[in-house]
Design a protein around this motif. Structure first.
Motif, PDB file in Angstrom:
ATOM      1  N   ARG A  48       0.842  -1.202   0.000  1.00 29.50           N
ATOM      2  CA  ARG A  48       0.000   0.000   0.000  1.00 29.50           C
ATOM      3  C   ARG A  48       0.878   1.253   0.000  1.00 29.50           C
ATOM      4  N   GLY A  49       0.518   2.204  -0.860  1.00 27.74           N
ATOM      5  CA  GLY A  49       1.226   3.466  -0.903  1.00 27.74           C
ATOM      6  C   GLY A  49       2.459   3.469  -1.785  1.00 27.74           C
ATOM      7  N   THR A  50       2.711   2.376  -2.494  1.00 23.55           N
ATOM      8  CA  THR A  50       3.861   2.308  -3.395  1.00 23.55           C
ATOM      9  C   THR A  50       3.377   2.164  -4.834  1.00 23.55           C
ATOM     10  N   VAL A  51       4.135   2.715  -5.777  1.00 23.13           N
ATOM     11  CA  VAL A  51       3.724   2.631  -7.181  1.00 23.13           C
ATOM     12  C   VAL A  51       4.316   1.404  -7.860  1.00 23.13           C
ATOM     13  N   ARG A  52       5.386   0.858  -7.274  1.00 25.12           N
ATOM     14  CA  ARG A  52       6.000  -0.342  -7.838  1.00 25.12           C
ATOM     15  C   ARG A  52       5.742  -1.538  -6.932  1.00 25.12           C
ATOM     16  N   VAL A  53       5.800  -2.723  -7.501  1.00 25.66           N
ATOM     17  CA  VAL A  53       5.699  -3.923  -6.680  1.00 25.66           C
ATOM     18  C   VAL A  53       7.063  -4.228  -6.072  1.00 25.66           C
ATOM     19  N   GLN A  54       7.031  -5.026  -5.014  1.00 23.51           N
ATOM     20  CA  GLN A  54       8.253  -5.440  -4.332  1.00 23.51           C
ATOM     21  C   GLN A  54       8.505  -6.920  -4.594  1.00 23.51           C
ATOM     22  N   VAL A  55       9.767  -7.283  -4.747  1.00 25.40           N
ATOM     23  CA  VAL A  55      10.152  -8.678  -4.925  1.00 25.40           C
ATOM     24  C   VAL A  55      10.807  -9.163  -3.646  1.00 25.40           C
ATOM     25  N   ASP A  56      10.319 -10.290  -3.112  1.00 28.02           N
ATOM     26  CA  ASP A  56      10.871 -10.862  -1.882  1.00 28.02           C
ATOM     27  C   ASP A  56      11.530 -12.196  -2.218  1.00 28.02           C
ATOM     28  N   PRO A  57      12.863 -12.233  -2.297  1.00 34.17           N
ATOM     29  CA  PRO A  57      13.550 -13.468  -2.681  1.00 34.17           C
ATOM     30  C   PRO A  57      13.467 -14.565  -1.628  1.00 34.17           C
ATOM     31  N   GLU A  58      13.031 -14.210  -0.405  1.00 40.29           N
ATOM     32  CA  GLU A  58      12.968 -15.199   0.665  1.00 40.29           C
ATOM     33  C   GLU A  58      11.640 -15.964   0.686  1.00 40.29           C
ATOM     34  N   ARG A  59      10.664 -15.476  -0.034  1.00 38.80           N
ATOM     35  CA  ARG A  59       9.340 -16.106   0.021  1.00 38.80           C
ATOM     36  C   ARG A  59       9.105 -17.002  -1.174  1.00 38.80           C
ATOM     37  N   GLN A  60       8.156 -17.936  -0.999  1.00 35.80           N
ATOM     38  CA  GLN A  60       7.803 -18.880  -2.054  1.00 35.80           C
ATOM     39  C   GLN A  60       7.293 -18.122  -3.281  1.00 35.80           C
ATOM     40  N   PRO A  61       7.759 -18.479  -4.485  1.00 35.54           N
ATOM     41  CA  PRO A  61       7.291 -17.769  -5.685  1.00 35.54           C
ATOM     42  C   PRO A  61       5.780 -17.831  -5.850  1.00 35.54           C
ATOM     43  N   ASN A  62       5.212 -16.701  -6.248  1.00 34.04           N
ATOM     44  CA  ASN A  62       3.777 -16.639  -6.557  1.00 34.04           C
ATOM     45  C   ASN A  62       3.536 -16.104  -7.967  1.00 34.04           C
ATOM     46  N   ALA A  63       4.627 -15.907  -8.732  1.00 37.78           N
ATOM     47  CA  ALA A  63       4.524 -15.383 -10.096  1.00 37.78           C
ATOM     48  C   ALA A  63       5.452 -16.182 -11.004  1.00 37.78           C
ATOM     49  N   GLU A  64       4.933 -16.593 -12.141  1.00 36.31           N
ATOM     50  CA  GLU A  64       5.716 -17.433 -13.053  1.00 36.31           C
ATOM     51  C   GLU A  64       5.430 -17.033 -14.499  1.00 36.31           C
ATOM     52  N   ARG A 115       4.452 -15.899 -21.712  1.00 33.16           N
ATOM     53  CA  ARG A 115       3.262 -16.671 -21.339  1.00 33.16           C
ATOM     54  C   ARG A 115       3.185 -16.710 -19.806  1.00 33.16           C
ATOM     55  N   PRO A 116       2.466 -15.769 -19.208  1.00 29.98           N
ATOM     56  CA  PRO A 116       2.379 -15.754 -17.738  1.00 29.98           C
ATOM     57  C   PRO A 116       1.472 -16.872 -17.230  1.00 29.98           C
ATOM     58  N   HIS A 117       1.953 -17.598 -16.228  1.00 33.27           N
ATOM     59  CA  HIS A 117       1.112 -18.613 -15.588  1.00 33.27           C
ATOM     60  C   HIS A 117       0.247 -17.975 -14.505  1.00 33.27           C
ATOM     61  N   SER A 118       0.726 -16.876 -13.957  1.00 32.27           N
ATOM     62  CA  SER A 118      -0.014 -16.129 -12.938  1.00 32.27           C
ATOM     63  C   SER A 118      -0.254 -14.723 -13.472  1.00 32.27           C
ATOM     64  N   GLY A 119      -0.985 -13.922 -12.709  1.00 35.27           N
ATOM     65  CA  GLY A 119      -1.329 -12.589 -13.193  1.00 35.27           C
ATOM     66  C   GLY A 119      -1.055 -11.504 -12.172  1.00 35.27           C
ATOM     67  N   ARG A 120       0.141 -11.497 -11.599  1.00 31.79           N
ATOM     68  CA  ARG A 120       0.485 -10.489 -10.607  1.00 31.79           C
ATOM     69  C   ARG A 120       0.693  -9.124 -11.264  1.00 31.79           C
TER      70      ARG A 120
END
Length: 314
Positions: A207-223, A241-246
């Motif tokens: 919230r309050g940010t214009v860009r998304v954040q990438v967390d290398p420590e967490r399980q992937p949710n975007a492919e 070909r995105p498998h997810s839609g983040r």
């Protein structure tokens, strides 16, 4: 269940609902709203009460003197500041009783937001088709061009929305990036990975940010599956070909692979905000959509008519 609006859609735009506190330092609803919308001229806002443009859930108009605590919500129509015109048109590719598929241009948002209201695909199409029930089934970034689907009527909207929730829609994009340093035409690869390659990570919008954040420590949710279309001595042309839609997924994934999309002002670096340069659109295009129609069981396939201006010539 969503709370129904007491005001009809006007000029393609639905009324905005505002929660009003039951108690507080404001003697009236008008006093609360002038502080809540401090960036607006107070007298102009209060004049909207005089004109009956701010209403309660039963449609009754409030006045400047309506005390705080009488109503939990009020409804009104947004009045944005002078809106910049986006000089590109939405093209209708398919229309039936339930589904509308269009080709959205770069720079045009899918839905109203911020400084854009009439200059959004949704409002333009509602006005063009005289259909206040029109609603987007999914969204594209304002900077991204290409295929966009809308529901024509509420009765069948959920069936199409479920397709996206269940990832049953095949989405294909294409992008153009600067040719990376050290590019080997004889052995095309990104980050040491030969094509086709799959990139995964964990993306989160804070919230309050214009860009998304990438967390290398967490399980992937975007492919995303990345394939090579072509290249020349300037640019790289890829199929995505995105498998997810983040949010911003494709822009982030290519930036992480060292080939941020041409004219991207968010990734890999956030550039200072500037007025739109219509000669430099983001080189990202929603190219194809495929799915099985949930109402008829028939296969559906749509393709954009647009092309990326920086794509290498075959």
């Amino acid at each position: 269940m969503a709370m129904p609006s007491p005001l009809p859609v006007r000029n393609g735009v639905g009324a905005t609902r505002l929660r009003v506190p039951a108690t507080g330092p404001w003697p009236t609803v008008g006093a609360f709203m002038t502080e809540r919308f401090f960036h607006l001229d107070p007298e102009r806002l209060l004049s909207r009460f005089d004109q009956g443009e701010i209403v309660a859930i039963d449609g009754a108009a409030l006045t400047r003197r309506t005390p705080l605590g009488v109503h939990d919500f009020v409804w009104y129509y947004r009045e944005p500041a002078v809106e910049m015109h986006i000089p590109f048109e939405v093209e209708i590719l398919h229309q039936d009783a339930d589904l509308l598929v269009v080709d959205k241009p770069h720079f045009l948002p899918t839905t109203p937001g911020g400084k854009f209201l009439q200059n959004s695909a949704l409002i333009r199409l509602r006005n063009l088709l005289d259909n206040p029930d029109l609603a987007p089934i999914h969204r594209l970034d304002r900077a991204t061009a290409g295929l966009l689907m809308f529901s024509v009527r509420p009765e069948t909207r959920g069936a199409y929305q479920l397709l996206f929730e269940r990832r049953e829609v095949e989405k294909v994009y294409e992008a153009v990036s600067p040719l990376p340093q050290g590019w080997d035409p004889g052995s095309p690869a990104l980050s040491g990975l030969p094509f086709p390659l799959v990139h995964r990570n964990h993306i989160e919008k804070l919230r309050g940010t214009v860009r998304v954040q990438v967390d290398p420590e967490r399980q992937p949710n975007a492919e995303t599956l990345v394939e090579l279309i072509g290249f020349d001595d300037r640019v790289l042309h890829t199929l995505l070909r995105p498998h997810s839609g983040r949010m911003h997924q494709l822009r982030v994934h290519l930036a992480e692979l060292g080939v941020g999309i041409l004219n991207d002002v968010f990734y890999p670096d956030l550039l200072p905000e500037q007025p739109d340069d219509f000669t430099r659109p983001l080189q990202l295009l929603a190219r194809e959509l495929r799915f099985t129609d949930p109402l008829t069981g028939a296969p559906r396939e749509f393709a954009t008519k647009r092309m990326l201006q920086q794509a290498p010539q075959p």
